[in-house]
Design a protein around this motif. Structure first.
Motif, PDB file in Angstrom:
ATOM      1  N   ILE B 293      -8.397  -2.557  11.207  1.00  0.00           N
ATOM      2  CA  ILE B 293      -8.271  -3.602   9.916  1.00  0.00           C
ATOM      3  C   ILE B 293      -9.061  -2.673   8.654  1.00  0.00           C
ATOM      4  CG2 ILE B 293      -9.212  -5.861   8.970  1.00  0.00           C
ATOM      5  CD1 ILE B 293      -7.230  -6.090  11.454  1.00  0.00           C
ATOM      6  N   ARG B 296      -8.143  -3.299   2.727  1.00  0.00           N
ATOM      7  CA  ARG B 296      -7.273  -4.386   2.278  1.00  0.00           C
ATOM      8  C   ARG B 296      -7.024  -5.581   3.330  1.00  0.00           C
ATOM      9  NH1 ARG B 296      -2.413  -4.096  -1.000  1.00  0.00           N
ATOM     10  NH2 ARG B 296      -0.982  -5.838  -0.379  1.00  0.00           N
ATOM     11  N   GLU B 297      -6.940  -5.251   4.580  1.00  0.00           N
ATOM     12  CA  GLU B 297      -6.637  -6.108   5.528  1.00  0.00           C
ATOM     13  C   GLU B 297      -7.715  -7.161   5.398  1.00  0.00           C
ATOM     14  OE1 GLU B 297      -5.275  -3.501   7.999  1.00  0.00           O
ATOM     15  OE2 GLU B 297      -3.266  -3.410   7.269  1.00  0.00           O
ATOM     16  N   GLU B 300      -7.770  -9.759   2.666  1.00  0.00           N
ATOM     17  CA  GLU B 300      -6.727 -10.478   2.800  1.00  0.00           C
ATOM     18  C   GLU B 300      -7.118 -11.473   3.887  1.00  0.00           C
ATOM     19  OE1 GLU B 300      -2.586  -7.976   2.122  1.00  0.00           O
ATOM     20  OE2 GLU B 300      -3.392  -8.304   4.264  1.00  0.00           O
ATOM     21  N   GLU B 301      -7.940 -11.133   4.887  1.00  0.00           N
ATOM     22  CA  GLU B 301      -8.430 -12.059   6.123  1.00  0.00           C
ATOM     23  C   GLU B 301      -9.532 -13.117   5.453  1.00  0.00           C
ATOM     24  OE1 GLU B 301      -9.033  -9.953   9.655  1.00  0.00           O
ATOM     25  OE2 GLU B 301      -6.823  -9.579  10.060  1.00  0.00           O
TER      26      GLU B 301
END
Lengths: 600, 366
Positions: B293, B296-297, B300-301
């Protein structure tokens, strides 16, 4: 004369899926110069699109060498694209041959394109050899099909070779028939040079090259050649033949099929149908049948991602290298940003180009609804050509609008005459003639606006005649007509890329259908979105997209998190392909879908 | 100190419910014994010095196995990890598989929160869903839990069931609230591929309401619960003040967690990974799925999970991770229209828009 006796120039014509490409493969295997493996790589490359569309776009001609009765024969196979958009190109390819193999499926029998193509070949005075394919299928009925060919097309078919191209059965008999039945080319190598250009290719090293059939005279490196229609003069840098890869030779003589390279920078300089002669000893008159090819269908092409404008430009440039009939110029749309107005030979040509842009150049594009080019006479005395509905001047500035019209001839079995006439009426057609060609075939002639042809005519004709009818058209000038512009408003904002020019009587209906279609295709937004179709300020149809439907509120723990994030990433990718008109998100397909209104 | 939770998966059930897509099996004692041995081994092996803020024993049906197993497992955790003083320890129970005795054991080994899989109080519906309990057993189980001293009791309910209507549903809520529970999770029934429910829907053996209708019930439920002192702190979760699930909030704040057992997910030191769903592969540590992760991820989360919750997300954290969300036109538009609300450093979603949250989240992702 001995040399000419050993040459046969031929093509294969067939209805979609009757096995043309497969037969070509077998002939090349048996008599060609390429190994099986190379051949597959070569032929299959271009096949994906063709298979899907059921058409041949462009295949290189191939020379075959066949030993028959201890004599070596040169067989030149020239391929033909089989669709109405390319009728002119097909006719030039046929004109380069003395004979045609008419391939008919042993269970399907004679179909629409078999007829259209066979008549094209007859018009070009070709010797036609019927061939019954797929005889290995349990449903094959070769004898009946032979009879059908004789009755419907009116050519002798009793001795037609029965083959299976797929399984390589009886392919030899096809080669024998080519040698025995197709006349050797006539012509005199000592006469003044006359070559027919039947196609052109772009080669990275040689420049644009002419694919030619020599009718009279001979041509070699160093000759000064004259294109008789365009008047351009070039010096020949190479002549050669296709095996199907290019192979340079010393000279091309009467009867030969091959290519000429002459440092031609741009493929647009080569006109299919033009006659090449020797500039120093020119022929008196060119070969018959030349026509200037013109774009008849236009649409806007825009990159989905505005930043990829230059990539789109490159793609069009590259496609244009090999396709002189593609036209394009820059265009700006309020809704879609920077893109190109493109001109095509017809709808299929349009579809092929757009698909190639997407597949070969990996670009996502938006295409707007296709249009024809109108002659618009303005109150100030000026006449302008309008091929983009958004550019139509306001009504008060227009004195009259002319639309392009075409002469259409439809071949159909008699039982569908009623259905075809009905369709032509719906499309504002004017009846001209009806003729029974024989018991099974009727030819109907109509004058139709081209704008109606590009709008769903082909599909409707096929569906209303169970695929049996075929049609052909030629442009026959312009006619004044009561046309109006229908604008589409989304949430009160005009979307220039969705404007249409239609006949006044059809405006209401079309506006309503477009509005309905948009309602279906535009996803629900956060808020209600009205869709309006308007002529000027008058609203003629209205639909409303209701606010977004709610999602199931899924739970989200531990492992769900990655899964959900990926779903959202995907959803976001989908949204990227949408265009924004004001605050409304429109999927790219919406722009093209207008054209497919009649499908439901 | 960053929060760290532990999740322990008990993949056993007496019977599989028709809608269940979780990893759970009906197996014999031999397999169970072996599984718990492996589980203990995993708990030892993944030992860390970090403090644990919550433990969640989920399934499957943790209550369907002998309480001694649960005891052994928790003892293994206690022996290997440091616990925070105010740790929350939850176990999922089915009303039919716990009696007073079992609940007493749970209480004595430190569990302080029970989550009952109630789903519905309508006996016909329960039967159709493949649940093994009835309404009376629910009442009995909750009363027993209170009797042995549990103060924090949650129930899971399903929305979007066949023939469900708001009147009946409010009545059920009323009855449950009267039992002095502290927390309610109301999940919308999801029809997942591979479940019996999926084929029943395909074959029209069951007639589920359209999402629109369920959302309507959901929205009424929100109001009803609010009036009764239960506040929504996440899209599907309601609690009395102070009884929010620490463990779940940990997930939604993108904090770390260690998952033990088959199919259990962990998020630890930048990776999300899961154990195999297969017992043998789990034992041999095969088929682990890893996912890194990155920033960026993580952004998003943080957005995606935060917007499901009352508290939202901290935009400073997002900006620090490299995404200046204030440059996003959609984000600005949603703020202007009061669809997203800014309070201090935090951005949260106007609860009126929970039903279209997916679309909003998509619009503001980097």
């Amino acid at each position: 004369m001995d040399r000419l006796d050993k040459i046969r120039n031929f093509c294969i014509i067939a209805h979609i899926d009757h096995g043309k490409s497969t037969l070509a493969d077998r002939l090349i295997e048996l008599a060609g110069f390429v190994s099986k493996r190379n051949m597959q790589a070569q032929l299959l490359d271009s096949m994906e699109l063709e298979r899907e569309k059921g058409i041949t776009i462009k295949l290189t001609p191939t020379q075959l060498l066949y030993k028959y009765n201890n004599e070596d024969y040169i067989l030149n196979l020239i391929d033909t694209p089989g669709h109405v958009d390319f009728t002119y190109e097909v006719s030039r390819s046929l004109a380069a041959c003395e004979g045609a193999l008419l391939l008919v499926d042993a269970s399907q029998g004679v179909e629409a394109q078999t007829l259209a193509n066979a008549y094209l070949a007859i018009d070009n005075n070709l010797e036609i050899i019927p061939i019954i394919n797929k005889i290995d299928l349990p449903s094959a009925r070769p004898d009946e099909i032979k009879q059908e060919i004789e009755e419907v097309i009116g050519i002798e078919a009793e001795d037609a070779p029965c083959i299976s191209a797929k399984n390589g059965i009886n392919i030899e008999s096809v080669l024998e028939a080519i040698v025995n039945k197709i006349p050797a080319p006539k012509g005199n190598s000592e006469e003044k040079l006359k070559c027919l250009i039947f196609d052109s290719h772009y080669d990275n090293f040689k420049g644009a090259i002419c694919l030619i059939r020599v009718f009279d005279g001979s041509v070699k490196v160093g000759d000064k050649i004259l294109m008789m229609q365009t008047g351009s003069v070039y010096e020949v840098t190479e002549v050669g033949i296709f095996l199907p890869s290019t192979k340079a030779v010393d000279v091309l003589k009467a009867g030969d099929v091959g290519y000429i390279a002459a440092s031609i920078k741009n493929i647009s300089e080569i006109k299919v149908g033009d006659t090449i002669t020797n500039a120093e000893k020119p022929a008196e008159k060119p070969l018959d049948g030349y026509k200037q090819v013109q774009s008849v269908v236009f649409c806007g092409i825009f990159p989905v991602d505005g930043a990829k404008y230059n990539e789109l430009k490159d793609a069009l440039e590259k496609l244009k290298l090999n396709d002189a009939s593609l036209q394009y110029s820059p265009e700006v749309s309020q809704a879609l940003g920077f893109g190109f107005r493109c001109g095509f030979l017809g709808l299929l040509h349009l579809e092929i180009i757009t698909e190639r842009i997407e597949r070969e150049f990996d670009l996502d594009i938006i295409t707007t609804s296709p249009s024809v080019s109108y002659n618009v006479y303005k109150t100030n005395g000026e006449m302008i050509e309008v091929s983009n509905p958004a550019n139509l001047p306001p009504t008060v500035e227009i004195t009259k609008i002319e639309e392009p019209i075409v002469k259409v001839s439809v071949f159909t079995p008699p039982e569908y005459v009623g259905a075809v006439m009905e369709l032509c009426q719906e499309k504002r057609g004017v009846y001209k003639d009806l003729q029974y060609l024989d018991k099974k075939r009727v030819e109907l002639k109509y004058i139709l606006p081209l704008g109606e042809i590009i709008y769903d005519f082909f599909d409707s004709l096929k569906s209303r005649t169970k695929g049996y009818a075929s049609f052909d058209y030629e442009i026959s000038g312009f006619l004044e007509s009561d046309l109006v512009k229908v604008d589409m408003l989304l949430n009160g904002e005009k979307c220039d890329a969705l404007s249409l020019i239609v006949h006044r009587e059809k405006a209401y209906n079309r506006g309503r259908m477009v509005a309905e279609k948009l309602k279906k295709i535009i996803p629900r937004q956060m808020f209600e979105v009205p869709i309006q179709a308007c002529i000027g300020n008058k609203v003629i149809a209205r639909e409303t997209i209701s606010a977004m439907r709610k999602d199931v509120l899924a739970k989200c723990y531990g492992g769900d998190i990655s899964r959900k994030r990926k779903l959202l990433e995907k959803q976001k990718e989908g949204k990227k392909k949408m265009r924004k008109i004001g605050s409304v998100e429109i999927p790219s397909e919406a722009f093209m879908s207008i054209l497919k209104l009649d499908e439901e | 100190m960053k929060e760290l939770s532990i999740y322990i998966h008990i993949p056993f059930c007496e019977q599989k419910c028709i809608y269940c897509a979780f990893v759970s099996y009906c197996v014999n004692n031999e397999i169970k014994n072996k599984y718990f041995q492996n589980l203990k081994k995993e708990i030892q092996e993944r030992k860390t010095d970090r403090e644990i803020s919550s433990i969640y024993i989920g399934g499957g049906t943790p209550s369907c196995v002998d309480a001694k197993y649960i005891k052994e497992i928790l003892e293994e955790v206690y022996a290997n990890y440091n616990l925070k003083k105010d740790i929350e320890i939850t176990i999922e129970c089915n009303p039919n598989s716990v009696d007073e005795e079992k609940l007493k054991v749970y209480k004595n080994i430190g569990i302080n929160r029970i989550s009952f899989g109630v789903q519905s109080l309508d006996n016909d519906t329960l039967k159709k869903l493949g649940r093994l309990h009835n309404k009376d057993q629910v009442v009995c189980a909750i009363n027993n839990a209170k009797k042995v001293g549990f103060k924090n009791i949650s129930v899971d309910l399903l929305l979007g069931l066949e023939n469900q209507n708001i009147q009946d549903f409010e009545k059920q809520l009323q009855e449950l609230i009267a039992l002095d529970i502290t927390h309610i999770s109301a999940y919308m029934l999801e029809v997942e591929e591979g479940t019996k429910l999926f084929s029943m829907v395909e074959n029209k053996e069951i007639n589920l309401p359209i999402p629109e209708k369920t959302i309507e019930i959901y929205e009424k439920t929100v109001n009803f619960l609010k009036k009764n002192g239960f506040f929504r702190y996440e899209i599907s979760n309601f609690s009395k003040i102070g009884y929010e699930s620490k463990h779940n909030i940990n997930y939604w704040k993108c904090n770390e967690y260690l998952g033990f057992g088959v199919a259990a997910y962990s998020y630890f030191e930048g990776y999300r990974f899961s154990n195999s769903i297969n017992f043998n592969e789990y034992e041999n540590k095969e088929n682990l799925l890893y996912e890194k992760i990155d920033n960026r991820e993580r952004i998003e989360e943080l957005i995606m999970l935060g917007l499901r919750c009352k508290f939202g997300f901290d935009f400073n954290e997002i900006i620090k991770l490299g995404y200046d969300i204030f440059l996003n036109d959609n984000f600005k538009k949603y703020l202007d229209k009061n669809i997203l609300i800014k309070e201090g450093n935090w951005i949260y979603l106007n609860p009126d828009y929970y039903g279209v949250s997916n679309s909003i989240i998509c619009d503001i992702l980097p």
